[in-house]
Design a protein around this motif. Structure first.
Motif, PDB file in Angstrom:
ATOM      1  N   ARG A 239       0.850  -1.429  -0.093  1.00 51.98           N
ATOM      2  CA  ARG A 239       0.195   0.012  -0.197  1.00 51.98           C
ATOM      3  C   ARG A 239       0.802   1.320   0.010  1.00 51.98           C
ATOM      4  NH1 ARG A 239      -2.984   1.232   4.079  1.00 51.98           N
ATOM      5  NH2 ARG A 239      -4.796   2.202   3.014  1.00 51.98           N
ATOM      6  N   ALA A 242      -0.814   4.575  -0.100  1.00 51.90           N
ATOM      7  CA  ALA A 242      -1.269   5.199   0.884  1.00 51.90           C
ATOM      8  C   ALA A 242      -0.519   6.341   1.769  1.00 51.90           C
ATOM      9  CB  ALA A 242      -1.870   4.209   1.897  1.00 51.90           C
ATOM     10  N   HIS A 244       0.927   9.937   2.023  1.00 49.46           N
ATOM     11  CA  HIS A 244       0.397  11.142   1.727  1.00 49.46           C
ATOM     12  C   HIS A 244       1.354  11.955   1.028  1.00 49.46           C
ATOM     13  CE1 HIS A 244      -2.948  11.166   5.235  1.00 49.46           C
ATOM     14  NE2 HIS A 244      -3.213  10.260   4.323  1.00 49.46           N
ATOM     15  N   ARG A 283      -5.798   4.284  -4.991  1.00 48.66           N
ATOM     16  CA  ARG A 283      -6.279   5.057  -3.864  1.00 48.66           C
ATOM     17  C   ARG A 283      -8.099   4.955  -4.195  1.00 48.66           C
ATOM     18  NH1 ARG A 283      -2.602  10.148  -3.569  1.00 48.66           N
ATOM     19  NH2 ARG A 283      -0.971   9.371  -2.278  1.00 48.66           N
ATOM     20  N   ARG A 290     -14.030  -0.035   0.004  1.00 45.58           N
ATOM     21  CA  ARG A 290     -14.108   0.197   1.423  1.00 45.58           C
ATOM     22  C   ARG A 290     -15.559   1.010   1.680  1.00 45.58           C
ATOM     23  NH1 ARG A 290      -9.019   2.274   4.422  1.00 45.58           N
ATOM     24  NH2 ARG A 290     -10.420   2.047   6.224  1.00 45.58           N
ATOM     25  N   SER A 301     -12.437   9.480   6.735  1.00 38.93           N
ATOM     26  CA  SER A 301     -11.504   8.783   7.129  1.00 38.93           C
ATOM     27  C   SER A 301     -11.099   7.654   6.235  1.00 38.93           C
ATOM     28  CB  SER A 301     -12.162   7.667   8.184  1.00 38.93           C
ATOM     29  OG  SER A 301     -12.697   8.573   9.218  1.00 38.93           O
ATOM     30  N   VAL A 302     -11.885   7.387   5.182  1.00 39.77           N
ATOM     31  CA  VAL A 302     -11.501   6.428   3.978  1.00 39.77           C
ATOM     32  C   VAL A 302     -10.636   7.173   3.080  1.00 39.77           C
ATOM     33  CG1 VAL A 302     -12.464   5.322   2.100  1.00 39.77           C
ATOM     34  CG2 VAL A 302     -13.697   5.117   4.101  1.00 39.77           C
ATOM     35  N   LEU A 304      -8.733   9.898   3.645  1.00 41.63           N
ATOM     36  CA  LEU A 304      -7.417  10.011   4.584  1.00 41.63           C
ATOM     37  C   LEU A 304      -6.435   8.882   4.569  1.00 41.63           C
ATOM     38  CD1 LEU A 304      -8.240  12.543   7.176  1.00 41.63           C
ATOM     39  CD2 LEU A 304      -7.214  13.005   5.117  1.00 41.63           C
ATOM     40  N   ASP A 305      -7.270   7.743   4.647  1.00 36.72           N
ATOM     41  CA  ASP A 305      -6.634   6.483   4.802  1.00 36.72           C
ATOM     42  C   ASP A 305      -6.036   5.847   3.795  1.00 36.72           C
ATOM     43  OD1 ASP A 305      -5.764   4.207   6.812  1.00 36.72           O
ATOM     44  OD2 ASP A 305      -7.220   2.907   5.681  1.00 36.72           O
ATOM     45  N   VAL A 306      -6.777   6.128   2.426  1.00 36.51           N
ATOM     46  CA  VAL A 306      -6.120   5.656   1.239  1.00 36.51           C
ATOM     47  C   VAL A 306      -4.979   6.681   0.485  1.00 36.51           C
ATOM     48  CG1 VAL A 306      -8.200   4.350   0.766  1.00 36.51           C
ATOM     49  CG2 VAL A 306      -7.813   6.737  -0.150  1.00 36.51           C
TER      50      VAL A 306
END
Length: 336
Positions: A239, A242, A244, A283, A290, A301-302, A304-306
């Motif tokens: 990943r 993911a 940033h 992403r 998800r 949240s999704v 930012l997490d990806v």
């Protein structure tokens, strides 16, 4: 001096016309070809308008002056469609351009060539300078992410040179109220000639098709190249997308490839012309899964997490990929 300016003006015009036809028959999408033709028509108008007025063809000169006045808008349009292919054209820019066209056309219809420029168009000159600065910002912002070698070179010196020159011309015309000294006018003509000539040479040598951007959307596919296979496996398995702060240089270090080679492989073997376009495929793919499988987790949240930094950039990328907002996508997924 006038004869020298006249000669340099037509030398520049010959190169601009050649560029215009090169873009008109290129393999670019229609929007890029149209924006390019408009841009170089505006430059041709700037070169020809004074000559037309000098020979008494005032109606034709008025049209040419209007085209020349719209050149900053054409530059902003061309830079966006040519270099920001992964982004949707912003509605506010449509509004600014529409206002620019209305006021410029109105000014040249009401006032004859040679008379004092109406005051309200001086406001538009400031807007035009703003459009040029916006184009410069786009050129600077996207240069690190551009994976196309020939387009990156075009961005870094040719289009950048034209944009900076347009900024100088517009600013000087605003300050002098269109009474530009003859020596500076000659410098502008010669600069246009040099830039257009070098662009024509570059197109002939490096990019005979004149292609800046491409049709359709690239997709991540399997490759027989072990370095690409390693890249794709690590992107998915670890990943990497993911992160940033993931950039081309950082990814090149992670997979053990020189940056220029990684750029070339992603572009030529996978078809991606922009680095963000490449990592956003991963992403958005995970985000889509998800949103469907975890309906209670907040969309932010999704996002930012990806790997996205903000909900706005996530929404834009998601809309581009799926043709709908994340909220609408989740609602449809839950319904099915």
């Amino acid at each position: 001096m006038e004869s020298v300016i006249f000669a340099v003006r037509f030398l520049a015009l010959s190169q601009v016309i050649l560029l215009l036809f090169s873009l008109a028959v290129s393999n670019n999408p229609p929007c890029v070809r149209l924006a390019g033709v408009l841009l170089f028509c505006g430059i041709a108008g700037y070169l020809l308008a004074p000559v037309s007025a000098q020979f008494g063809h005032m109606d034709f000169a008025s049209i040419l002056f209007t085209l020349a006045s719209l050149s900053p808008m054409f530059i902003a349009l061309f830079v966006w469609v040519g270099f920001e292919e992964q982004h949707t054209f912003p509605p506010w820019l449509w509004g600014v351009m529409a206002l620019n066209v209305v006021l410029e056309v109105t000014a040249h219809l009401i006032y004859d060539v040679g008379t004092e420029i109406p005051k309200f168009t001086r406001v538009m000159q400031v807007v035009e300078i703003g459009l040029i600065l916006f184009a410069l910002f786009l050129l600077w912002k996207g240069k690190e992410e551009d994976l196309v070698e020939t387009r990156a070179k075009l961005r870094n010196w040719s289009i950048l040179g034209i944009t900076v020159l347009a900024l100088l011309i517009s600013t000087l015309h605003l300050i002098t109220k269109h009474s530009v000294p003859m020596g500076i006018e000659l410098f502008f003509m010669f600069s246009i000639f040099c830039l257009a000539f070098l662009m024509n040479i570059a197109i002939l040598k490096m990019n005979p098709s004149g292609q800046i951007t491409a049709h359709g959307k690239p997709e991540i596919i399997e490759s027989q190249d072990p370095q690409i296979s390693n890249l794709l496996d690590r992107m998915q398995g670890e990943r990497l997308y993911a992160d940033h702060d993931l950039r081309v240089a950082k990814l090149a270090d992670m997979v053990g490839l020189p940056e220029h080679r990684l750029r070339k492989k992603i572009n030529q073997q996978l078809g991606f012309r922009n680095f963000n376009q490449f990592i956003n495929q991963y992403r958005i793919r995970e985000a889509g899964e998800r949103l469907h499988e975890e309906p209670t987790i907040p969309i932010l949240s999704v996002a930012l997490d990806v790997g996205f930094r903000s909900i706005s950039s996530f929404n834009t990328a998601f809309q581009t990929q799926y043709g709908m907002s994340p909220t609408e996508y989740r609602r449809q997924s839950v319904a099915h």
